[in-house]
Design a protein around this motif. Structure first.
Motif, PDB file in Angstrom:
ATOM      1  N   LEU A   1       0.820  -1.210   0.000  1.00 49.34           N
ATOM      2  CA  LEU A   1       0.000   0.000   0.000  1.00 49.34           C
ATOM      3  C   LEU A   1       0.854   1.260   0.000  1.00 49.34           C
ATOM      4  N   LEU A   2       1.933   1.251   0.783  1.00 48.39           N
ATOM      5  CA  LEU A   2       2.820   2.414   0.826  1.00 48.39           C
ATOM      6  C   LEU A   2       3.466   2.645  -0.535  1.00 48.39           C
ATOM      7  N   MET A   3       3.915   1.577  -1.167  1.00 48.59           N
ATOM      8  CA  MET A   3       4.530   1.716  -2.491  1.00 48.59           C
ATOM      9  C   MET A   3       3.525   2.281  -3.495  1.00 48.59           C
ATOM     10  N   TYR A   4       2.307   1.784  -3.453  1.00 42.34           N
ATOM     11  CA  TYR A   4       1.268   2.276  -4.356  1.00 42.34           C
ATOM     12  C   TYR A   4       0.983   3.753  -4.091  1.00 42.34           C
ATOM     13  N   PHE A   5       0.901   4.128  -2.825  1.00 41.16           N
ATOM     14  CA  PHE A   5       0.640   5.511  -2.432  1.00 41.16           C
ATOM     15  C   PHE A   5       1.761   6.425  -2.940  1.00 41.16           C
ATOM     16  N   ILE A   6       2.996   6.026  -2.721  1.00 44.29           N
ATOM     17  CA  ILE A   6       4.147   6.838  -3.147  1.00 44.29           C
ATOM     18  C   ILE A   6       4.158   6.971  -4.671  1.00 44.29           C
ATOM     19  N   LYS A   7       3.885   5.876  -5.368  1.00 52.09           N
ATOM     20  CA  LYS A   7       3.856   5.942  -6.832  1.00 52.09           C
ATOM     21  C   LYS A   7       2.783   6.927  -7.319  1.00 52.09           C
ATOM     22  N   ASN A   8       1.662   6.983  -6.628  1.00 49.08           N
ATOM     23  CA  ASN A   8       0.606   7.921  -7.030  1.00 49.08           C
ATOM     24  C   ASN A   8       1.000   9.371  -6.800  1.00 49.08           C
ATOM     25  N   ILE A   9       1.653   9.653  -5.694  1.00 52.50           N
ATOM     26  CA  ILE A   9       2.000  11.058  -5.440  1.00 52.50           C
ATOM     27  C   ILE A   9       3.247  11.495  -6.200  1.00 52.50           C
ATOM     28  N   GLN A  10       4.074  10.565  -6.619  1.00 53.69           N
ATOM     29  CA  GLN A  10       5.300  10.948  -7.308  1.00 53.69           C
ATOM     30  C   GLN A  10       5.041  11.436  -8.729  1.00 53.69           C
ATOM     31  N   LYS A  11       3.824  11.262  -9.239  1.00 50.08           N
ATOM     32  CA  LYS A  11       3.507  11.679 -10.609  1.00 50.08           C
ATOM     33  C   LYS A  11       3.706  13.179 -10.810  1.00 50.08           C
TER      34      LYS A  11
END
Length: 106
Positions: free
Chosen positions: A5-15
């Motif tokens: 979940l953390l990886m998914y969250f970070i990937k979403n905000i890094q856009k």
């Protein structure tokens, strides 16, 4: 599960980050994916990358996880209710077939 979940969250905000910062984060994510770093090292690298923003990001992440957990509880309740309704309908149909009347038991 939390790591995913953390990886998914970070990937979403890094856009919204610069291409260089996105590449740095992608290298960190790839290292986790291939197993060259563990979850603790992943968090340490994110902490180093984000610096002063880390606490804000973790607060937002925790809020997102709570929303997901609440949604899961609500979905489970809805599924349970649907299962209860299905069982009740089956009981009513069995009663009707056996008694040949239109009024189910209460």
């Amino acid at each position: 599960e939390q790591l995913r979940l953390l990886m998914y969250f970070i990937k979403n905000i890094q856009k919204s980050y610069s291409a260089e910062d996105q590449e740095k984060l992608n290298r960190i994510h790839e290292a986790v994916r291939v197993g060259s770093i563990n979850s603790n090292e992943y968090v340490k690298q994110l902490y180093t990358f984000y610096g002063a923003q880390w606490q804000t990001i973790m607060t937002a992440f925790k809020a997102e996880v709570q929303k997901l957990q609440l949604r899961a509880v609500q979905n489970n309740r809805a599924a349970a209710l649907t299962e209860q309704q299905r069982q009740r309908l089956a009981q009513i149909n069995q009663y009707r077939q056996g008694q040949q009347i239109a009024t189910p038991p209460q």
